[in-house]
Design a protein around this motif. Sequence first.
Motif, PDB file in Angstrom:
ATOM      1  N   GLN A 143       0.627  -1.672   0.239  1.00 13.87           N
ATOM      2  CA  GLN A 143       0.230  -0.112   0.165  1.00 13.87           C
ATOM      3  C   GLN A 143       0.733   1.320   0.342  1.00 13.87           C
ATOM      4  O   GLN A 143       0.689   2.352  -0.909  1.00 13.87           O
ATOM      5  CB  GLN A 143      -0.618  -0.089   0.957  1.00 13.87           C
ATOM      6  CG  GLN A 143      -2.281  -1.263   1.029  1.00 13.87           C
ATOM      7  CD  GLN A 143      -3.100  -1.041   2.559  1.00 13.87           C
ATOM      8  OE1 GLN A 143      -2.339  -0.785   3.472  1.00 13.87           O
ATOM      9  NE2 GLN A 143      -4.672  -1.328   2.119  1.00 13.87           N
ATOM     10  N   LEU A 144       2.131   1.270   0.680  1.00 16.30           N
ATOM     11  CA  LEU A 144       2.651   2.249   0.957  1.00 16.30           C
ATOM     12  C   LEU A 144       3.989   2.567  -0.215  1.00 16.30           C
ATOM     13  O   LEU A 144       4.030   3.846  -0.796  1.00 16.30           O
ATOM     14  CB  LEU A 144       4.326   2.456   1.579  1.00 16.30           C
ATOM     15  CG  LEU A 144       3.225   2.491   2.867  1.00 16.30           C
ATOM     16  CD1 LEU A 144       4.443   1.944   3.963  1.00 16.30           C
ATOM     17  CD2 LEU A 144       2.984   3.829   3.461  1.00 16.30           C
ATOM     18  N   ASN A 145       3.962   1.558  -1.360  1.00 19.04           N
ATOM     19  CA  ASN A 145       4.867   1.720  -2.254  1.00 19.04           C
ATOM     20  C   ASN A 145       3.446   2.155  -3.572  1.00 19.04           C
ATOM     21  O   ASN A 145       3.381   2.689  -4.550  1.00 19.04           O
ATOM     22  CB  ASN A 145       5.160   0.087  -2.668  1.00 19.04           C
ATOM     23  CG  ASN A 145       5.822  -0.146  -1.968  1.00 19.04           C
ATOM     24  OD1 ASN A 145       7.022   0.434  -1.961  1.00 19.04           O
ATOM     25  ND2 ASN A 145       6.107  -0.966  -2.426  1.00 19.04           N
ATOM     26  N   MET A 146       2.332   1.862  -2.976  1.00 14.08           N
ATOM     27  CA  MET A 146       1.120   2.827  -3.848  1.00 14.08           C
ATOM     28  C   MET A 146       0.300   3.902  -3.668  1.00 14.08           C
ATOM     29  O   MET A 146      -0.252   4.657  -4.375  1.00 14.08           O
ATOM     30  CB  MET A 146      -0.154   1.305  -4.409  1.00 14.08           C
ATOM     31  CG  MET A 146       0.390   0.714  -4.692  1.00 14.08           C
ATOM     32  SD  MET A 146      -1.163  -1.357  -4.983  1.00 14.08           S
ATOM     33  CE  MET A 146      -2.193   0.055  -5.905  1.00 14.08           C
ATOM     34  N   GLY A 147       1.347   4.856  -2.946  1.00 15.82           N
ATOM     35  CA  GLY A 147       0.960   5.495  -1.941  1.00 15.82           C
ATOM     36  C   GLY A 147      -0.453   5.651  -1.279  1.00 15.82           C
ATOM     37  O   GLY A 147      -0.821   6.712  -1.608  1.00 15.82           O
ATOM     38  N   ARG A 148      -0.898   4.622  -0.652  1.00 13.72           N
ATOM     39  CA  ARG A 148      -2.012   4.790  -0.422  1.00 13.72           C
ATOM     40  C   ARG A 148      -1.517   5.049   1.419  1.00 13.72           C
ATOM     41  O   ARG A 148      -1.021   3.934   1.784  1.00 13.72           O
ATOM     42  CB  ARG A 148      -2.761   3.593  -0.443  1.00 13.72           C
ATOM     43  CG  ARG A 148      -3.528   3.553  -2.394  1.00 13.72           C
ATOM     44  CD  ARG A 148      -4.066   2.228  -2.743  1.00 13.72           C
ATOM     45  NE  ARG A 148      -4.811   2.264  -4.470  1.00 13.72           N
ATOM     46  CZ  ARG A 148      -5.008   1.262  -4.409  1.00 13.72           C
ATOM     47  NH1 ARG A 148      -4.751  -0.026  -3.411  1.00 13.72           N
ATOM     48  NH2 ARG A 148      -4.954   1.500  -5.718  1.00 13.72           N
ATOM     49  N   PRO A 149      -2.616   4.977   2.213  1.00 13.78           N
ATOM     50  CA  PRO A 149      -2.670   4.687   3.897  1.00 13.78           C
ATOM     51  C   PRO A 149      -2.248   2.900   4.253  1.00 13.78           C
ATOM     52  O   PRO A 149      -2.580   2.696   3.303  1.00 13.78           O
ATOM     53  CB  PRO A 149      -3.596   5.194   3.961  1.00 13.78           C
ATOM     54  CG  PRO A 149      -4.318   5.936   2.997  1.00 13.78           C
ATOM     55  CD  PRO A 149      -3.976   5.043   1.903  1.00 13.78           C
ATOM     56  N   PRO A 150      -1.169   2.994   4.781  1.00 14.95           N
ATOM     57  CA  PRO A 150      -0.858   1.418   5.502  1.00 14.95           C
ATOM     58  C   PRO A 150      -2.162   0.818   6.072  1.00 14.95           C
ATOM     59  O   PRO A 150      -2.063   0.173   6.875  1.00 14.95           O
ATOM     60  CB  PRO A 150       0.287   1.463   6.125  1.00 14.95           C
ATOM     61  CG  PRO A 150      -0.020   2.696   6.419  1.00 14.95           C
ATOM     62  CD  PRO A 150      -0.358   3.605   5.656  1.00 14.95           C
ATOM     63  N   VAL A 151      -3.115   0.666   5.571  1.00 13.41           N
ATOM     64  CA  VAL A 151      -4.440   0.532   7.037  1.00 13.41           C
ATOM     65  C   VAL A 151      -4.376  -0.817   6.165  1.00 13.41           C
ATOM     66  O   VAL A 151      -4.331  -1.556   4.774  1.00 13.41           O
ATOM     67  CB  VAL A 151      -5.782   1.472   6.990  1.00 13.41           C
ATOM     68  CG1 VAL A 151      -5.528   3.049   7.370  1.00 13.41           C
ATOM     69  CG2 VAL A 151      -6.404   1.394   5.597  1.00 13.41           C
TER      70      VAL A 151
ATOM     71  N   SER B 104      -6.901   2.168  10.405  1.00 12.93           N
ATOM     72  CA  SER B 104      -7.044   0.459  10.564  1.00 12.93           C
ATOM     73  C   SER B 104      -8.358  -0.261  11.220  1.00 12.93           C
ATOM     74  O   SER B 104      -7.907   0.451  12.699  1.00 12.93           O
ATOM     75  CB  SER B 104      -5.705  -0.870  10.845  1.00 12.93           C
ATOM     76  OG  SER B 104      -5.088  -0.447   9.435  1.00 12.93           O
ATOM     77  N   ASP B 105      -8.397  -1.510  11.152  1.00 13.37           N
ATOM     78  CA  ASP B 105      -9.828  -1.438  11.988  1.00 13.37           C
ATOM     79  C   ASP B 105      -8.750  -2.655  13.268  1.00 13.37           C
ATOM     80  O   ASP B 105      -8.535  -3.060  12.945  1.00 13.37           O
ATOM     81  CB  ASP B 105     -10.643  -2.944  11.332  1.00 13.37           C
ATOM     82  CG  ASP B 105     -12.072  -1.800  10.423  1.00 13.37           C
ATOM     83  OD1 ASP B 105     -12.123  -0.749  10.925  1.00 13.37           O
ATOM     84  OD2 ASP B 105     -12.339  -2.804   9.435  1.00 13.37           O
ATOM     85  N   PRO B 106      -9.511  -1.606  14.679  1.00 18.44           N
ATOM     86  CA  PRO B 106      -8.620  -1.755  15.986  1.00 18.44           C
ATOM     87  C   PRO B 106      -8.370  -3.200  16.261  1.00 18.44           C
ATOM     88  O   PRO B 106     -10.250  -3.828  15.716  1.00 18.44           O
ATOM     89  CB  PRO B 106      -8.989  -0.845  16.662  1.00 18.44           C
ATOM     90  CG  PRO B 106     -10.063  -0.108  16.275  1.00 18.44           C
ATOM     91  CD  PRO B 106     -10.345  -0.571  14.760  1.00 18.44           C
ATOM     92  N   VAL B 107      -8.108  -4.301  15.960  1.00 17.32           N
ATOM     93  CA  VAL B 107      -7.517  -5.726  17.039  1.00 17.32           C
ATOM     94  C   VAL B 107      -8.562  -5.446  18.311  1.00 17.32           C
ATOM     95  O   VAL B 107      -8.120  -4.596  19.088  1.00 17.32           O
ATOM     96  CB  VAL B 107      -6.330  -6.022  17.048  1.00 17.32           C
ATOM     97  CG1 VAL B 107      -6.860  -7.772  17.806  1.00 17.32           C
ATOM     98  CG2 VAL B 107      -6.161  -6.076  15.245  1.00 17.32           C
ATOM     99  N   LEU B 108      -9.490  -5.670  18.532  1.00 15.11           N
ATOM    100  CA  LEU B 108      -9.914  -5.450  19.860  1.00 15.11           C
ATOM    101  C   LEU B 108      -9.886  -7.088  20.651  1.00 15.11           C
ATOM    102  O   LEU B 108      -9.688  -7.025  22.368  1.00 15.11           O
ATOM    103  CB  LEU B 108     -11.765  -5.445  20.008  1.00 15.11           C
ATOM    104  CG  LEU B 108     -12.239  -4.679  19.672  1.00 15.11           C
ATOM    105  CD1 LEU B 108     -13.587  -4.097  19.750  1.00 15.11           C
ATOM    106  CD2 LEU B 108     -10.782  -3.057  19.619  1.00 15.11           C
ATOM    107  N   ILE B 109      -9.671  -7.981  20.134  1.00 17.49           N
ATOM    108  CA  ILE B 109      -9.151  -9.330  21.207  1.00 17.49           C
ATOM    109  C   ILE B 109      -8.733  -9.914  20.116  1.00 17.49           C
ATOM    110  O   ILE B 109      -8.220 -10.513  19.189  1.00 17.49           O
ATOM    111  CB  ILE B 109     -10.329 -10.257  20.992  1.00 17.49           C
ATOM    112  CG1 ILE B 109     -11.644  -9.482  21.305  1.00 17.49           C
ATOM    113  CG2 ILE B 109     -10.647 -11.162  21.668  1.00 17.49           C
ATOM    114  CD1 ILE B 109     -13.090 -10.306  21.739  1.00 17.49           C
ATOM    115  N   ARG B 110      -7.406 -10.358  21.062  1.00 20.14           N
ATOM    116  CA  ARG B 110      -6.167 -11.851  20.433  1.00 20.14           C
ATOM    117  C   ARG B 110      -6.647 -12.749  20.047  1.00 20.14           C
ATOM    118  O   ARG B 110      -7.372 -13.605  20.428  1.00 20.14           O
ATOM    119  CB  ARG B 110      -5.072 -11.374  20.724  1.00 20.14           C
ATOM    120  CG  ARG B 110      -4.058 -10.052  20.983  1.00 20.14           C
ATOM    121  CD  ARG B 110      -3.061 -10.629  21.288  1.00 20.14           C
ATOM    122  NE  ARG B 110      -2.228 -11.194  22.255  1.00 20.14           N
ATOM    123  CZ  ARG B 110      -1.240 -11.865  23.168  1.00 20.14           C
ATOM    124  NH1 ARG B 110      -0.751 -10.831  23.422  1.00 20.14           N
ATOM    125  NH2 ARG B 110      -1.576 -12.206  24.288  1.00 20.14           N
TER     126      ARG B 110
END
Length: 441
Positions: free
Chosen positions: A110-118, A170-176
């Motif tokens: 995503q970074l290489n494509m200029g997009r946010p790394p989400v 990024s959608d946050p991880v709430l439970i591992r």
Amino acid sequence: MTVTRFAPSPTGYIHVGNLRTALMNFLIARKAGGTFILRIDDTDPERSKEEYVDAIKEDLEWLGLHWDRIERQSQRLDRYAEAADRLRDMGQLYEAFETPTELDLKRKKQLNMGRPPVYDRAALALSEDEKARLRDERGPGVWRFKLDHQRIGWEDGILGPVSIDAASVSDPVLIRGDGQVLYTLASVVDDTEMGVTDVVRGADHVTNTATQIQIIAALGGKAPDFAHHSLLTGPQGDALSKRLGTLSLRDLRARGVEPMALLSLMARLGSSDPVELRTSIDELVEGFDITHFGAAPTKFDADDLFPLTAHVLQERPYEQVADTIAALGVPGDIAPRFWEVMRENITTLNDLGDWWALCRDGAEPIIDEADREFVAQAMAMLPEGPLDEDSWGNWTGAVKEATGRKGRGLFMPLRLALTGQQHGPDMRRLLPLLQRIRAKE
């Protein structure tokens, strides 16, 4: 009613960065006549240690930051599980199975494509059969909260208006995958159910705040008023995070820093108000205003604590240090006088030991060769018997008359011969405390 909280993880000792958060939340609660909760964030069973729980409480008590009640997140796991089930039922909590390596590759692409790394939400496209296969291959996945891709805004108590595009997060991880509930979910549930009205924390939590505001809304709660204080740097603007291990409260306490010196500095550091030494918690409360703090990184220098500590001790009555002085072995008949003489010549109470050693045992004299004969003559003239505060003046007056010396040429060689130091207490007051006076010929 105003309710604040301090939520440390018992995975180490409290340092000055933690203290800043604790103190601001404490002062807000006390100023409003509200409730200050100590909430132990111990959902990580491997890293959380009971010794650190005890240390956190001990450090806060040393500072006088007394909590109104204590909560343990490890005792509230059923509440977090219930909240997670509600979010699943709403379709806002979904299971994802990517490995750390896969996620890293996605971010780089995503970074290489200029997009946010989400996170790209690839898990949402998985069928039930695909999820079952991945569970068999990799074990349970993590559970992510599905953010609504809209702007999340709030009026921050320090930063002012803040707005974050949820699509850039990024959608946050709430439970591992192992079932451990992470801070983001646990904090939301606790803040909501405990009625927390105000949350002050570091500026590194701004993005977390945005996601938590959405989770709170999804669970039907009311978001607290948030304020994000600046992060501390070293005195040269260097990253303080690398040195926080040496800036734990217990290390500062061992170095002799006084509680009110530390609190007085931290209650004003990073604000538009000057640092002023306060004598009580009530004074700190009265002079605190969260709106006076700024967003710029704030320089912290531990050396600034020691002049403040010295000022605290200069005002301290003997009764409050009697036990410390007695522990040094200072006889009770001279202990009050010893404190009166020494309190203006110490930086911390730790310095008293060296001064008592000097009084008790004498010091290795420093005598210039040119002064050797003069010092020997002067020491022979020192009166015998108990010395009082007139003895220094009487003695040096007699030495002046006998030798013709005066001013610095008279006093400094005698100070060096008696104490081995160029500076220290007024010799008029120190001389009666010297238990053994000697000078090397």
